[in-house]
Design a protein around this motif. Structure first.
Motif, PDB file in Angstrom:
ATOM      1  N   MET A 128     -25.371 -19.869  28.147  1.00 23.89           N
ATOM      2  CA  MET A 128     -24.436 -19.077  28.907  1.00 23.89           C
ATOM      3  C   MET A 128     -25.107 -17.735  29.201  1.00 23.89           C
ATOM      4  O   MET A 128     -25.649 -17.110  28.296  1.00 23.89           O
ATOM      5  N   ASP A 129     -25.061 -17.335  30.440  1.00 21.26           N
ATOM      6  CA  ASP A 129     -25.570 -16.014  30.804  1.00 21.26           C
ATOM      7  C   ASP A 129     -24.388 -15.071  30.955  1.00 21.26           C
ATOM      8  O   ASP A 129     -23.653 -15.121  31.942  1.00 21.26           O
ATOM      9  N   PHE A 130     -24.182 -14.242  29.942  1.00 21.47           N
ATOM     10  CA  PHE A 130     -23.131 -13.239  30.002  1.00 21.47           C
ATOM     11  C   PHE A 130     -23.618 -12.083  30.875  1.00 21.47           C
ATOM     12  O   PHE A 130     -24.814 -11.837  30.971  1.00 21.47           O
ATOM     13  N   THR A 131     -22.689 -11.389  31.492  1.00 24.97           N
ATOM     14  CA  THR A 131     -23.062 -10.310  32.408  1.00 24.97           C
ATOM     15  C   THR A 131     -22.373  -9.012  32.031  1.00 24.97           C
ATOM     16  O   THR A 131     -21.477  -8.989  31.183  1.00 24.97           O
ATOM     17  N   LYS A 132     -22.776  -7.951  32.707  1.00 24.46           N
ATOM     18  CA  LYS A 132     -22.159  -6.641  32.486  1.00 24.46           C
ATOM     19  C   LYS A 132     -20.669  -6.672  32.800  1.00 24.46           C
ATOM     20  O   LYS A 132     -19.904  -5.925  32.219  1.00 24.46           O
ATOM     21  N   THR A 133     -20.281  -7.544  33.714  1.00 23.77           N
ATOM     22  CA  THR A 133     -18.875  -7.591  34.107  1.00 23.77           C
ATOM     23  C   THR A 133     -18.023  -8.449  33.177  1.00 23.77           C
ATOM     24  O   THR A 133     -16.813  -8.450  33.295  1.00 23.77           O
ATOM     25  N   GLY A 134     -18.654  -9.186  32.271  1.00 22.60           N
ATOM     26  CA  GLY A 134     -17.882  -9.921  31.286  1.00 22.60           C
ATOM     27  C   GLY A 134     -18.208 -11.387  31.205  1.00 22.60           C
ATOM     28  O   GLY A 134     -19.272 -11.839  31.605  1.00 22.60           O
ATOM     29  N   ILE A 135     -17.258 -12.132  30.718  1.00 17.27           N
ATOM     30  CA  ILE A 135     -17.381 -13.562  30.491  1.00 17.27           C
ATOM     31  C   ILE A 135     -16.943 -14.268  31.770  1.00 17.27           C
ATOM     32  O   ILE A 135     -15.902 -13.922  32.331  1.00 17.27           O
ATOM     33  N   PRO A 136     -17.704 -15.227  32.236  1.00 15.27           N
ATOM     34  CA  PRO A 136     -17.282 -15.933  33.455  1.00 15.27           C
ATOM     35  C   PRO A 136     -15.845 -16.460  33.331  1.00 15.27           C
ATOM     36  O   PRO A 136     -15.504 -17.134  32.367  1.00 15.27           O
ATOM     37  N   GLY A 137     -15.012 -16.094  34.293  1.00 17.17           N
ATOM     38  CA  GLY A 137     -13.624 -16.532  34.278  1.00 17.17           C
ATOM     39  C   GLY A 137     -12.727 -15.749  33.343  1.00 17.17           C
ATOM     40  O   GLY A 137     -11.573 -16.095  33.133  1.00 17.17           O
ATOM     41  N   PHE A 138     -13.233 -14.655  32.794  1.00 14.43           N
ATOM     42  CA  PHE A 138     -12.524 -13.859  31.799  1.00 14.43           C
ATOM     43  C   PHE A 138     -12.803 -12.404  32.094  1.00 14.43           C
ATOM     44  O   PHE A 138     -13.957 -12.041  32.312  1.00 14.43           O
ATOM     45  N   SER A 139     -11.829 -11.552  32.107  1.00 19.25           N
ATOM     46  CA  SER A 139     -12.077 -10.144  32.434  1.00 19.25           C
ATOM     47  C   SER A 139     -11.197  -9.224  31.600  1.00 19.25           C
ATOM     48  O   SER A 139     -10.073  -9.596  31.248  1.00 19.25           O
ATOM     49  N   VAL A 140     -11.703  -8.036  31.358  1.00 21.53           N
ATOM     50  CA  VAL A 140     -10.904  -7.038  30.648  1.00 21.53           C
ATOM     51  C   VAL A 140      -9.780  -6.517  31.534  1.00 21.53           C
ATOM     52  O   VAL A 140      -8.903  -5.806  31.058  1.00 21.53           O
ATOM     53  N   THR A 141      -9.775  -6.889  32.811  1.00 18.55           N
ATOM     54  CA  THR A 141      -8.683  -6.490  33.694  1.00 18.55           C
ATOM     55  C   THR A 141      -7.587  -7.548  33.766  1.00 18.55           C
ATOM     56  O   THR A 141      -6.548  -7.330  34.374  1.00 18.55           O
ATOM     57  N   ASP A 142      -7.803  -8.719  33.129  1.00 16.88           N
ATOM     58  CA  ASP A 142      -6.759  -9.750  33.061  1.00 16.88           C
ATOM     59  C   ASP A 142      -5.609  -9.234  32.195  1.00 16.88           C
ATOM     60  O   ASP A 142      -5.785  -8.292  31.411  1.00 16.88           O
ATOM     61  N   SER A 143      -4.468  -9.872  32.298  1.00 18.12           N
ATOM     62  CA  SER A 143      -3.371  -9.481  31.404  1.00 18.12           C
ATOM     63  C   SER A 143      -3.669 -10.031  30.010  1.00 18.12           C
ATOM     64  O   SER A 143      -4.281 -11.088  29.863  1.00 18.12           O
ATOM     65  N   PHE A 144      -3.219  -9.303  29.016  1.00 16.46           N
ATOM     66  CA  PHE A 144      -3.422  -9.732  27.634  1.00 16.46           C
ATOM     67  C   PHE A 144      -2.777 -11.097  27.408  1.00 16.46           C
ATOM     68  O   PHE A 144      -3.361 -11.976  26.780  1.00 16.46           O
ATOM     69  N   ALA A 145      -1.583 -11.295  27.954  1.00 18.25           N
ATOM     70  CA  ALA A 145      -0.868 -12.565  27.767  1.00 18.25           C
ATOM     71  C   ALA A 145      -1.649 -13.736  28.362  1.00 18.25           C
ATOM     72  O   ALA A 145      -1.721 -14.809  27.748  1.00 18.25           O
ATOM     73  N   ASP A 146      -2.252 -13.551  29.532  1.00 15.25           N
ATOM     74  CA  ASP A 146      -3.032 -14.631  30.154  1.00 15.25           C
ATOM     75  C   ASP A 146      -4.256 -14.986  29.316  1.00 15.25           C
ATOM     76  O   ASP A 146      -4.563 -16.165  29.126  1.00 15.25           O
ATOM     77  N   VAL A 147      -4.938 -13.991  28.817  1.00 14.39           N
ATOM     78  CA  VAL A 147      -6.122 -14.232  27.995  1.00 14.39           C
ATOM     79  C   VAL A 147      -5.717 -14.948  26.709  1.00 14.39           C
ATOM     80  O   VAL A 147      -6.353 -15.919  26.298  1.00 14.39           O
ATOM     81  N   LYS A 148      -4.654 -14.482  26.108  1.00 22.35           N
ATOM     82  CA  LYS A 148      -4.165 -15.086  24.864  1.00 22.35           C
ATOM     83  C   LYS A 148      -3.843 -16.568  25.057  1.00 22.35           C
ATOM     84  O   LYS A 148      -4.171 -17.398  24.207  1.00 22.35           O
ATOM     85  N   ARG A 149      -3.239 -16.924  26.183  1.00 23.05           N
ATOM     86  CA  ARG A 149      -2.884 -18.318  26.457  1.00 23.05           C
ATOM     87  C   ARG A 149      -4.108 -19.217  26.599  1.00 23.05           C
ATOM     88  O   ARG A 149      -4.051 -20.405  26.335  1.00 23.05           O
ATOM     89  N   ARG A 150      -5.237 -18.667  27.015  1.00 20.96           N
ATOM     90  CA  ARG A 150      -6.433 -19.483  27.248  1.00 20.96           C
ATOM     91  C   ARG A 150      -7.205 -19.793  25.976  1.00 20.96           C
ATOM     92  O   ARG A 150      -8.073 -20.655  25.970  1.00 20.96           O
ATOM     93  N   LEU A 151      -6.928 -19.086  24.890  1.00 17.53           N
ATOM     94  CA  LEU A 151      -7.653 -19.287  23.642  1.00 17.53           C
ATOM     95  C   LEU A 151      -6.964 -20.308  22.750  1.00 17.53           C
ATOM     96  O   LEU A 151      -5.738 -20.386  22.721  1.00 17.53           O
ATOM     97  N   ASP A 152      -7.766 -21.068  22.013  1.00 18.35           N
ATOM     98  CA  ASP A 152      -7.247 -21.865  20.904  1.00 18.35           C
ATOM     99  C   ASP A 152      -7.106 -20.880  19.753  1.00 18.35           C
ATOM    100  O   ASP A 152      -8.101 -20.490  19.126  1.00 18.35           O
ATOM    101  N   ILE A 153      -5.903 -20.441  19.494  1.00 20.20           N
ATOM    102  CA  ILE A 153      -5.656 -19.331  18.564  1.00 20.20           C
ATOM    103  C   ILE A 153      -6.000 -19.719  17.126  1.00 20.20           C
ATOM    104  O   ILE A 153      -5.575 -20.749  16.617  1.00 20.20           O
ATOM    105  N   VAL A 154      -6.770 -18.845  16.503  1.00 21.87           N
ATOM    106  CA  VAL A 154      -7.108 -18.982  15.097  1.00 21.87           C
ATOM    107  C   VAL A 154      -6.273 -17.993  14.284  1.00 21.87           C
ATOM    108  O   VAL A 154      -5.753 -18.302  13.233  1.00 21.87           O
ATOM    109  N   ARG A 155      -6.157 -16.782  14.832  1.00 29.97           N
ATOM    110  CA  ARG A 155      -5.452 -15.721  14.104  1.00 29.97           C
ATOM    111  C   ARG A 155      -4.799 -14.789  15.117  1.00 29.97           C
ATOM    112  O   ARG A 155      -5.380 -14.431  16.123  1.00 29.97           O
TER     113      ARG A 155
END
Length: 161
Positions: free
Chosen positions: A1-28
């Motif tokens: 995976m080539d990570f970039t200065k702008t972030g993770i492909p398909g993932f951004s710090v400008t996304d809503s917290f709720a949207d990001v949370k839904r995309r993860l298999d939650i551990v904690r």
């Protein structure tokens, strides 16, 4: 995976917290006085990456997104991760126009809002900071006058020490 200065492909710090949370298999999940942090897995490029996402307590947006547990062949802007010392990695960052600041366990790139945690002299995590941190706060952090920050922001950095 080539990570970039702008972030993770398909993932951004400008996304809503709720949207990001839904995309993860939650551990904690951790909820502290109305703001959250989550840790979970995200499949990227055939690998399952452990990620942490913190919510900004003032805006409830994303404070930071961190990828932990990098894999062989991972890169950042084309620079190999896990194959060189922190000093060599910082030198490579400088070659691509970043201005890395090295501390004992972290390489900071404040202009790009990216940092790398260093374990056993090798960058082992990547963290992108949310846009909620204003330039004045970032400059204060690196000026050595962290006590001058707004108390609501200061405690977040104090807890990391």
């Amino acid at each position: 995976m080539d990570f970039t200065k702008t972030g993770i492909p398909g993932f951004s710090v400008t996304d809503s917290f709720a949207d990001v949370k839904r995309r993860l298999d939650i551990v904690r999940e951790h909820n502290d006085f109305g703001f959250e942090s989550v840790m979970g897995y995200l499949e990227l490029d055939g690998n399952r990456y452990l990620m942490g996402v913190d919510q900004n307590e003032a805006t409830l947006g994303i404070e930071c997104v961190e990828v932990r547990g990098l894999f062989e062949g991972d890169t950042f802007e084309g620079i190999a991760l896990g194959e060189m010392s922190a000093q060599e990695f910082a030198g490579e960052l400088a070659k691509i126009g970043s201005t890395p600041i090295m501390e004992d366990y972290t390489i900071w790139c404040p202009d790009e809002r990216v940092s790398f945690y260093v374990y056993e002299d090798v960058p082992s995590t990547i963290c992108w900071w949310g846009k909620d941190l204003v330039e004045d706060e970032i400059k204060t952090i690196f000026s050595g006058k962290i006590e001058d920050l707004d108390p609501n922001v200061y405690h977040l950095y104090k807890a990391e020490e």
